[in-house]
Design a protein around this motif. Structure first.
Motif, PDB file in Angstrom:
ATOM      1  N   LEU A 273     -65.056 -14.578  29.513  1.00  0.00           N
ATOM      2  CA  LEU A 273     -64.951 -13.704  30.681  1.00  0.00           C
ATOM      3  C   LEU A 273     -65.630 -14.301  31.898  1.00  0.00           C
ATOM      4  N   PHE A 274     -66.586 -15.201  31.651  1.00  0.00           N
ATOM      5  CA  PHE A 274     -67.341 -15.790  32.752  1.00  0.00           C
ATOM      6  C   PHE A 274     -66.958 -17.240  33.009  1.00  0.00           C
ATOM      7  N   ARG A 275     -65.955 -17.734  32.280  1.00  0.00           N
ATOM      8  CA  ARG A 275     -65.508 -19.098  32.482  1.00  0.00           C
ATOM      9  C   ARG A 275     -64.082 -19.128  33.005  1.00  0.00           C
ATOM     10  N   GLU A 276     -63.734 -20.251  33.594  1.00  0.00           N
ATOM     11  CA  GLU A 276     -62.367 -20.416  34.072  1.00  0.00           C
ATOM     12  C   GLU A 276     -61.424 -20.565  32.883  1.00  0.00           C
ATOM     13  N   LYS A 277     -60.390 -19.790  32.884  1.00  0.00           N
ATOM     14  CA  LYS A 277     -59.454 -19.800  31.765  1.00  0.00           C
ATOM     15  C   LYS A 277     -58.566 -21.030  31.843  1.00  0.00           C
ATOM     16  N   MET A 278     -58.533 -21.794  30.729  1.00  0.00           N
ATOM     17  CA  MET A 278     -57.704 -22.990  30.672  1.00  0.00           C
ATOM     18  C   MET A 278     -56.296 -22.624  30.233  1.00  0.00           C
ATOM     19  N   PRO A 279     -55.286 -23.285  30.760  1.00  0.00           N
ATOM     20  CA  PRO A 279     -53.908 -22.970  30.363  1.00  0.00           C
ATOM     21  C   PRO A 279     -53.668 -23.306  28.897  1.00  0.00           C
ATOM     22  N   GLU A 280     -52.922 -22.440  28.217  1.00  0.00           N
ATOM     23  CA  GLU A 280     -52.586 -22.664  26.821  1.00  0.00           C
ATOM     24  C   GLU A 280     -51.457 -23.681  26.707  1.00  0.00           C
ATOM     25  N   SER A 281     -51.511 -24.474  25.664  1.00  0.00           N
ATOM     26  CA  SER A 281     -50.518 -25.516  25.436  1.00  0.00           C
ATOM     27  C   SER A 281     -49.573 -25.093  24.326  1.00  0.00           C
ATOM     28  N   ASP A 282     -48.295 -25.461  24.480  1.00  0.00           N
ATOM     29  CA  ASP A 282     -47.313 -25.190  23.440  1.00  0.00           C
ATOM     30  C   ASP A 282     -47.002 -26.439  22.624  1.00  0.00           C
ATOM     31  N   GLY A 283     -47.702 -27.531  22.883  1.00  0.00           N
ATOM     32  CA  GLY A 283     -47.515 -28.752  22.129  1.00  0.00           C
ATOM     33  C   GLY A 283     -46.359 -29.610  22.591  1.00  0.00           C
ATOM     34  N   SER A 284     -45.586 -29.168  23.599  1.00  0.00           N
ATOM     35  CA  SER A 284     -44.431 -29.949  24.051  1.00  0.00           C
ATOM     36  C   SER A 284     -44.840 -31.103  24.948  1.00  0.00           C
ATOM     37  N   SER A 285     -45.802 -30.877  25.845  1.00  0.00           N
ATOM     38  CA  SER A 285     -46.297 -31.932  26.732  1.00  0.00           C
ATOM     39  C   SER A 285     -47.811 -31.989  26.595  1.00  0.00           C
ATOM     40  N   VAL A 286     -48.283 -33.054  25.983  1.00  0.00           N
ATOM     41  CA  VAL A 286     -49.706 -33.194  25.682  1.00  0.00           C
ATOM     42  C   VAL A 286     -50.231 -34.433  26.384  1.00  0.00           C
ATOM     43  N   ASP A 287     -51.380 -34.283  27.030  1.00  0.00           N
ATOM     44  CA  ASP A 287     -52.044 -35.399  27.678  1.00  0.00           C
ATOM     45  C   ASP A 287     -53.125 -35.922  26.734  1.00  0.00           C
ATOM     46  N   PRO A 288     -52.942 -37.102  26.117  1.00  0.00           N
ATOM     47  CA  PRO A 288     -53.960 -37.593  25.174  1.00  0.00           C
ATOM     48  C   PRO A 288     -55.316 -37.806  25.821  1.00  0.00           C
TER      49      PRO A 288
ATOM     50  N   ARG B 202     -56.697 -35.827  28.053  1.00  0.00           N
ATOM     51  CA  ARG B 202     -57.381 -34.559  28.287  1.00  0.00           C
ATOM     52  C   ARG B 202     -56.728 -33.479  27.423  1.00  0.00           C
ATOM     53  N   LEU B 203     -57.303 -33.239  26.264  1.00  0.00           N
ATOM     54  CA  LEU B 203     -56.762 -32.247  25.333  1.00  0.00           C
ATOM     55  C   LEU B 203     -57.369 -30.883  25.613  1.00  0.00           C
TER      56      LEU B 203
ATOM     57  N   PRO C   9     -58.599 -27.098  24.115  1.00  0.00           N
ATOM     58  CA  PRO C   9     -59.279 -26.739  22.853  1.00  0.00           C
ATOM     59  C   PRO C   9     -58.315 -26.533  21.688  1.00  0.00           C
ATOM     60  N   ASP C  10     -57.181 -25.900  21.937  1.00  0.00           N
ATOM     61  CA  ASP C  10     -56.200 -25.704  20.862  1.00  0.00           C
ATOM     62  C   ASP C  10     -55.639 -27.036  20.382  1.00  0.00           C
ATOM     63  N   GLU C  11     -55.314 -27.925  21.306  1.00  0.00           N
ATOM     64  CA  GLU C  11     -54.778 -29.228  20.920  1.00  0.00           C
ATOM     65  C   GLU C  11     -55.802 -30.037  20.146  1.00  0.00           C
ATOM     66  N   ASP C  12     -57.062 -29.985  20.583  1.00  0.00           N
ATOM     67  CA  ASP C  12     -58.108 -30.710  19.865  1.00  0.00           C
ATOM     68  C   ASP C  12     -58.290 -30.164  18.461  1.00  0.00           C
ATOM     69  N   ARG C  13     -58.186 -28.853  18.300  1.00  0.00           N
ATOM     70  CA  ARG C  13     -58.320 -28.243  16.975  1.00  0.00           C
ATOM     71  C   ARG C  13     -57.162 -28.660  16.063  1.00  0.00           C
ATOM     72  N   ILE C  14     -55.947 -28.721  16.606  1.00  0.00           N
ATOM     73  CA  ILE C  14     -54.801 -29.126  15.794  1.00  0.00           C
ATOM     74  C   ILE C  14     -54.895 -30.606  15.434  1.00  0.00           C
ATOM     75  N   VAL C  15     -55.387 -31.431  16.355  1.00  0.00           N
ATOM     76  CA  VAL C  15     -55.563 -32.857  16.059  1.00  0.00           C
ATOM     77  C   VAL C  15     -56.544 -33.036  14.906  1.00  0.00           C
ATOM     78  N   GLU C  16     -57.656 -32.303  14.926  1.00  0.00           N
ATOM     79  CA  GLU C  16     -58.624 -32.395  13.836  1.00  0.00           C
ATOM     80  C   GLU C  16     -58.034 -31.888  12.524  1.00  0.00           C
ATOM     81  N   ALA C  17     -57.257 -30.806  12.592  1.00  0.00           N
ATOM     82  CA  ALA C  17     -56.639 -30.271  11.372  1.00  0.00           C
ATOM     83  C   ALA C  17     -55.661 -31.268  10.760  1.00  0.00           C
ATOM     84  N   LEU C  18     -54.848 -31.897  11.596  1.00  0.00           N
ATOM     85  CA  LEU C  18     -53.907 -32.893  11.084  1.00  0.00           C
ATOM     86  C   LEU C  18     -54.641 -34.127  10.549  1.00  0.00           C
ATOM     87  N   GLY C  19     -55.742 -34.482  11.193  1.00  0.00           N
ATOM     88  CA  GLY C  19     -56.526 -35.619  10.698  1.00  0.00           C
ATOM     89  C   GLY C  19     -57.076 -35.369   9.310  1.00  0.00           C
TER      90      GLY C  19
END
Length: 376
Positions: free
Chosen positions: A161-176, A178-179, A181-191
């Motif tokens: 509530l006190f931080r700037e909200k980051m846009p959510e990613s759908d996995g279609s266009s990913v910037d390696p 700058r990931l 939080p969701d993308e970083d979590r999925i990368v760790e899960a796949l690893g």
């Protein structure tokens, strides 16, 4: 005398130890109902835990990568090149990517991100989506994971509530670089779910993928295998492809120069037929020499172009698929038998420890607490 005393005391100590062990065994046997009751409770808890853990299926593929050494890079093609008068004896080849690096390659962020858009489908056909969406929204967790993570999620929600909200990613266009939080979590899960083991003795590479659906695990394993092959192929043939591109440019330039020299010589000869002037013959010889020189360069570049094409083909690695990825029929984990046996074993050990030590220790603590006010 000392030796006699030691010999007399040793059997007594052994007898006392045996008596103590027998006494402990009798004590545990007298409380066998308590031990059985604890084991029954642990068995019930173990069954609940075992059936609460989602089933995981592992699909594996085994590869035998081509190993190369410093040798004639064209192999059998070198004989054909030598027949055409091309010297390829100084060309050597070295292995660019060692199989020991395959685990690091598979777990790298760019490689994992390439798996996000892979289309997957469950074995029952009820879900068809990409791998990113499947791992983000459709993977199951034990019920206690939600209970444990609930306070942290509430804290994270309050902080958001006190931080700037980051846009959510759908996995279609990913910037390696700058990931999210969701993308970083999925990368760790796949690893964690994709593993590569290299057998140095047999030079075999075993690639395993663990997912909660058997068809998805086999699909991802096959995709990772092909992506790894393409990655190594691109890496090993990169220099050869660049050389081929540069040689092609030189060949095209030499061809244009030769065709241009031919046209200039032909036009000059057509315009100066039956002319016997010395200046005309001199210009004719000059144009003819330019055409011959351009042809020699053009001929050499044509030969080098064929060698460059052969070099790309020779640099392309060959993989023998010893065992392709197949849909697993049985879940790899959890092993309900092992979970149940583990709970029962620890419950029995805890019950025995309570009977032998815990109960007496608690009684002494209570007695000490009760006697403490009286001493005051």
């Amino acid at each position: 005398m000392k030796n006699d005393l030691q010999e007399n005391t040793a059997p007594r100590q052994t007898a006392e130890d045996e008596i103590d062990l027998l006494e402990l065994a009798r004590k545990v046997w007298a409380e066998r109902k308590l031990v059985l009751r604890w084991c029954c409770y642990a068995a019930v808890v173990g069954l609940i835990v075992a059936f609460s853990i989602p089933r995981e299926y592992t699909a594996a593929a085994v590869l035998a990568p081509e190993t190369t050494s410093s040798k004639n890079s064209l192999g059998g093609l070198g004989a054909l090149a030598s027949m055409a008068g091309i010297n390829v004896g100084n060309m050597t080849e070295t292995d660019a990517v060692n199989p020991d690096l395959y685990p690091d390659v598979v777990k790298s962020v760019p490689f994992v991100i390439e798996l996000f858009p892979v289309q997957v489908e469950t074995a029952d056909g009820t879900l068809r989506t990409d791998l990113y969406d499947y791992l983000k929204k459709h993977t199951r967790r034990p019920w206690w994971s939600a209970v444990i993570s609930a306070p942290f999620k509430a804290l994270g929600w309050c902080m958001s509530l006190f931080r700037e909200k980051m846009p959510e990613s759908d996995g279609s266009s990913v910037d390696p670089f700058r990931l999210t939080p969701d993308e970083d979590r999925i990368v760790e899960a796949l690893g964690r779910r994709v593993t590569v083991a290299v057998d140095k003795k047999n030079s075999l590479v075993t690639l395993s993928v663990t997912m909660q659906d058997p068809l998805i695990s086999a699909t991802v394993a096959d995709t990772v295998m092909r992506n790894l092959q393409n990655y190594v192929t691109d890496y090993r043939t990169n220099k050869a492809r660049n050389d081929l591109k540069f040689t092609q440019q030189l060949y095209d330039e030499a061809q244009r120069d030769y065709y241009g020299a031919q046209q200039r010589y032909a036009r000059y000869m057509d315009a100066n037929q039956n002319v016997v002037r010395r200046a005309v013959r001199t210009e004719q010889e000059r144009l003819q020499n330019e055409m011959t020189l351009a042809y020699n360069i053009y001929n050499q570049m044509a030969q080098q172009l064929q060698v460059a094409k052969a070099k790309v083909q020779e640099s392309t690695p060959v993989y023998a698929v010893v065992q392709p990825a197949t849909v697993p029929l049985k879940a790899a984990k959890p092993s309900k038998t092992m979970v149940l046996a583990g709970f029962v074993f620890f419950a029995a050990a805890a019950a025995v420890a309570w009977i032998l030590f815990g109960r007496g220790l608690c009684a002494n603590l209570r007695q000490g607490l009760n006697e403490a006010p009286k001493e005051e």
